[in-house]
Design a protein around this motif. Structure first.
Motif, PDB file in Angstrom:
ATOM      1  N   ALA A 237      13.251 -28.187 -73.102  1.00 48.06           N
ATOM      2  CA  ALA A 237      12.091 -28.188 -72.205  1.00 48.06           C
ATOM      3  C   ALA A 237      11.186 -29.385 -72.461  1.00 48.06           C
ATOM      4  N   ALA A 238      11.070 -29.795 -73.716  1.00 44.12           N
ATOM      5  CA  ALA A 238      10.192 -30.921 -74.060  1.00 44.12           C
ATOM      6  C   ALA A 238      10.636 -32.219 -73.402  1.00 44.12           C
ATOM      7  N   ALA A 239      11.911 -32.301 -73.041  1.00 44.80           N
ATOM      8  CA  ALA A 239      12.423 -33.515 -72.407  1.00 44.80           C
ATOM      9  C   ALA A 239      12.223 -33.515 -70.894  1.00 44.80           C
ATOM     10  N   ALA A 240      11.742 -32.414 -70.348  1.00 41.47           N
ATOM     11  CA  ALA A 240      11.558 -32.309 -68.897  1.00 41.47           C
ATOM     12  C   ALA A 240      10.264 -32.990 -68.466  1.00 41.47           C
ATOM     13  N   ALA A 241      10.039 -33.015 -67.164  1.00 40.93           N
ATOM     14  CA  ALA A 241       8.901 -33.740 -66.596  1.00 40.93           C
ATOM     15  C   ALA A 241       7.574 -33.107 -66.982  1.00 40.93           C
ATOM     16  N   ASP A 242       6.557 -33.937 -67.073  1.00 36.96           N
ATOM     17  CA  ASP A 242       5.187 -33.483 -67.311  1.00 36.96           C
ATOM     18  C   ASP A 242       4.670 -32.815 -66.031  1.00 36.96           C
ATOM     19  N   PRO A 243       4.182 -31.578 -66.115  1.00 42.49           N
ATOM     20  CA  PRO A 243       3.651 -30.930 -64.911  1.00 42.49           C
ATOM     21  C   PRO A 243       2.555 -31.729 -64.213  1.00 42.49           C
ATOM     22  N   ALA A 244       1.816 -32.543 -64.953  1.00 45.00           N
ATOM     23  CA  ALA A 244       0.760 -33.344 -64.324  1.00 45.00           C
ATOM     24  C   ALA A 244       1.341 -34.338 -63.320  1.00 45.00           C
ATOM     25  N   LYS A 245       2.509 -34.897 -63.616  1.00 49.34           N
ATOM     26  CA  LYS A 245       3.139 -35.833 -62.680  1.00 49.34           C
ATOM     27  C   LYS A 245       3.615 -35.108 -61.426  1.00 49.34           C
ATOM     28  N   VAL A 246       4.145 -33.914 -61.616  1.00 56.12           N
ATOM     29  CA  VAL A 246       4.575 -33.119 -60.469  1.00 56.12           C
ATOM     30  C   VAL A 246       3.367 -32.720 -59.629  1.00 56.12           C
ATOM     31  N   ALA A 247       2.269 -32.363 -60.282  1.00 56.58           N
ATOM     32  CA  ALA A 247       1.051 -31.995 -59.563  1.00 56.58           C
ATOM     33  C   ALA A 247       0.540 -33.157 -58.715  1.00 56.58           C
ATOM     34  N   ALA A 248       0.621 -34.362 -59.236  1.00 56.68           N
ATOM     35  CA  ALA A 248       0.188 -35.525 -58.463  1.00 56.68           C
ATOM     36  C   ALA A 248       1.044 -35.696 -57.212  1.00 56.68           C
ATOM     37  N   ALA A 249       2.353 -35.473 -57.345  1.00 63.04           N
ATOM     38  CA  ALA A 249       3.241 -35.561 -56.185  1.00 63.04           C
ATOM     39  C   ALA A 249       2.944 -34.459 -55.170  1.00 63.04           C
ATOM     40  N   LEU A 250       2.612 -33.275 -55.659  1.00 61.48           N
ATOM     41  CA  LEU A 250       2.234 -32.182 -54.761  1.00 61.48           C
ATOM     42  C   LEU A 250       0.954 -32.509 -53.996  1.00 61.48           C
ATOM     43  N   HIS A 251      -0.014 -33.100 -54.695  1.00 62.20           N
ATOM     44  CA  HIS A 251      -1.257 -33.494 -54.032  1.00 62.20           C
ATOM     45  C   HIS A 251      -0.977 -34.523 -52.948  1.00 62.20           C
ATOM     46  N   ASP A 252      -0.097 -35.472 -53.225  1.00 61.99           N
ATOM     47  CA  ASP A 252       0.277 -36.463 -52.213  1.00 61.99           C
ATOM     48  C   ASP A 252       0.897 -35.782 -50.987  1.00 61.99           C
ATOM     49  N   LEU A 253       1.719 -34.759 -51.239  1.00 62.95           N
ATOM     50  CA  LEU A 253       2.343 -34.024 -50.143  1.00 62.95           C
ATOM     51  C   LEU A 253       1.285 -33.364 -49.268  1.00 62.95           C
ATOM     52  N   VAL A 254       0.353 -32.667 -49.899  1.00 62.49           N
ATOM     53  CA  VAL A 254      -0.691 -31.966 -49.153  1.00 62.49           C
ATOM     54  C   VAL A 254      -1.564 -32.956 -48.394  1.00 62.49           C
ATOM     55  N   ARG A 255      -1.874 -34.052 -49.033  1.00 58.21           N
ATOM     56  CA  ARG A 255      -2.767 -35.045 -48.423  1.00 58.21           C
ATOM     57  C   ARG A 255      -2.101 -35.731 -47.232  1.00 58.21           C
ATOM     58  N   SER A 256      -0.809 -36.033 -47.332  1.00 60.93           N
ATOM     59  CA  SER A 256      -0.125 -36.748 -46.249  1.00 60.93           C
ATOM     60  C   SER A 256       0.335 -35.816 -45.134  1.00 60.93           C
ATOM     61  N   ARG A 257       0.479 -34.514 -45.458  1.00 66.46           N
ATOM     62  CA  ARG A 257       0.829 -33.457 -44.502  1.00 66.46           C
ATOM     63  C   ARG A 257       2.020 -33.825 -43.619  1.00 66.46           C
ATOM     64  N   PRO A 258       3.197 -34.010 -44.201  1.00 61.73           N
ATOM     65  CA  PRO A 258       4.396 -34.210 -43.389  1.00 61.73           C
ATOM     66  C   PRO A 258       4.805 -32.892 -42.726  1.00 61.73           C
ATOM     67  N   ALA A 259       5.819 -32.959 -41.889  1.00 62.44           N
ATOM     68  CA  ALA A 259       6.310 -31.741 -41.260  1.00 62.44           C
ATOM     69  C   ALA A 259       6.758 -30.733 -42.322  1.00 62.44           C
ATOM     70  N   GLY A 260       6.601 -29.476 -42.008  1.00 57.23           N
ATOM     71  CA  GLY A 260       6.992 -28.440 -42.952  1.00 57.23           C
ATOM     72  C   GLY A 260       8.479 -28.483 -43.249  1.00 57.23           C
ATOM     73  N   GLY A 261       8.845 -27.927 -44.390  1.00 54.69           N
ATOM     74  CA  GLY A 261      10.250 -27.898 -44.760  1.00 54.69           C
ATOM     75  C   GLY A 261      10.429 -27.852 -46.260  1.00 54.69           C
ATOM     76  N   ARG A 262      11.683 -27.975 -46.689  1.00 52.87           N
ATOM     77  CA  ARG A 262      12.004 -27.957 -48.101  1.00 52.87           C
ATOM     78  C   ARG A 262      11.743 -29.351 -48.685  1.00 52.87           C
ATOM     79  N   VAL A 263      11.068 -29.399 -49.823  1.00 56.76           N
ATOM     80  CA  VAL A 263      10.722 -30.661 -50.463  1.00 56.76           C
ATOM     81  C   VAL A 263      11.194 -30.610 -51.914  1.00 56.76           C
ATOM     82  N   SER A 264      11.931 -31.626 -52.335  1.00 61.37           N
ATOM     83  CA  SER A 264      12.341 -31.758 -53.728  1.00 61.37           C
ATOM     84  C   SER A 264      11.537 -32.907 -54.354  1.00 61.37           C
ATOM     85  N   LEU A 265      10.862 -32.630 -55.442  1.00 62.46           N
ATOM     86  CA  LEU A 265       9.987 -33.631 -56.052  1.00 62.46           C
ATOM     87  C   LEU A 265      10.657 -34.429 -57.155  1.00 62.46           C
ATOM     88  N   GLN A 266      11.880 -34.058 -57.557  1.00 60.16           N
ATOM     89  CA  GLN A 266      12.578 -34.836 -58.593  1.00 60.16           C
ATOM     90  C   GLN A 266      14.012 -35.083 -58.171  1.00 60.16           C
TER      91      GLN A 266
END
Length: 218
Positions: free
Chosen positions: A189-218
């Protein structure tokens, strides 16, 4: 106008990281999780509203809905891993599987139903946190993956039924969280992504508001 977000599972991991990201961006936050002490510490840090409780409890869902008469974003992040060590389906305890379905599928749907009027009024957005286990055949992950597959289909239909809302079902990839450590061990688990980086990508998603659907962040 200040945006308002309701985040479940917000006392640690991705939920807490996203709360920090949104707080930095000026959002008003209502946070919930089962662990009262950790949740209240997070809320105090972020100037957020903390409402501790279990999302499988209908009374708690009602309390949350009353706390957000105006809502721009619902993040269904709270999730259970199920039985550990992860059992194969041939020996998965059925009562434990029913509880997992309640946490990972029924509870997000119940909360979404409860806050839909507030979301519709603001043409808001729903983020349902899913997993690659919803689509991949990984031994041991069948119970958890089945619940996430169900959540993805609920999201898919919700997006079709609520065209004025943005609905995304988001696979964040592996993150360095307690849940992943419980599943695969702390070292991996320690080798996996930092949740803070994923959170930043999620914020970008919400802010840009693309069409709904399945989104993979990594």
């Amino acid at each position: 106008m200040t945006n308002t977000a309701l985040i479940t599972g917000a006392s640690r991991g991705l939920g807490l990281a996203l709360a920090r990201t949104l707080a930095d961006a000026g959002w008003r936050l209502v946070l919930t999780a089962r662990g009262r002490d950790d949740l209240e510490r997070a809320a105090a840090e972020l100037g957020a509203t903390a409402i501790a409780g279990d999302v499988t409890d209908p009374a708690h869902v009602e309390r949350l809905s009353l706390a957000v008469p105006e809502l721009d974003l619902l993040v269904n992040n709270a999730s259970g891993l199920g039985v550990t060590p992860l059992p194969r389906l041939g020996s998965y305890p059925l009562e434990a599987f029913k509880l997992l379905l309640e946490t990972n599928v029924t509870a997000p749907l119940a909360l979404t139903q409860a806050v839909l009027p507030a979301l519709r009024a603001r043409r808001g957005a729903v983020v349902n946190i899913t997993s690659d286990a919803a689509t991949g055949a990984y031994p041991g992950w069948g119970g958890y993956g089945a619940t996430k597959a169900a959540l993805e289909q609920l999201s898919n239909v919700l997006a079709a039924e609520e065209p004025d809302l943005a609905v995304w079902w988001v696979d964040p990839g592996e993150m360095n969280t307690r849940m992943l450590a419980d599943a695969v061990g702390a070292e991996e688990a320690a080798a996996a992504a930092d949740p803070a980086k994923v959170a930043a990508a999620l914020h970008d998603l919400v802010r840009s508001r693309p069409a709904g659907g399945r989104v993979s962040l990594q």
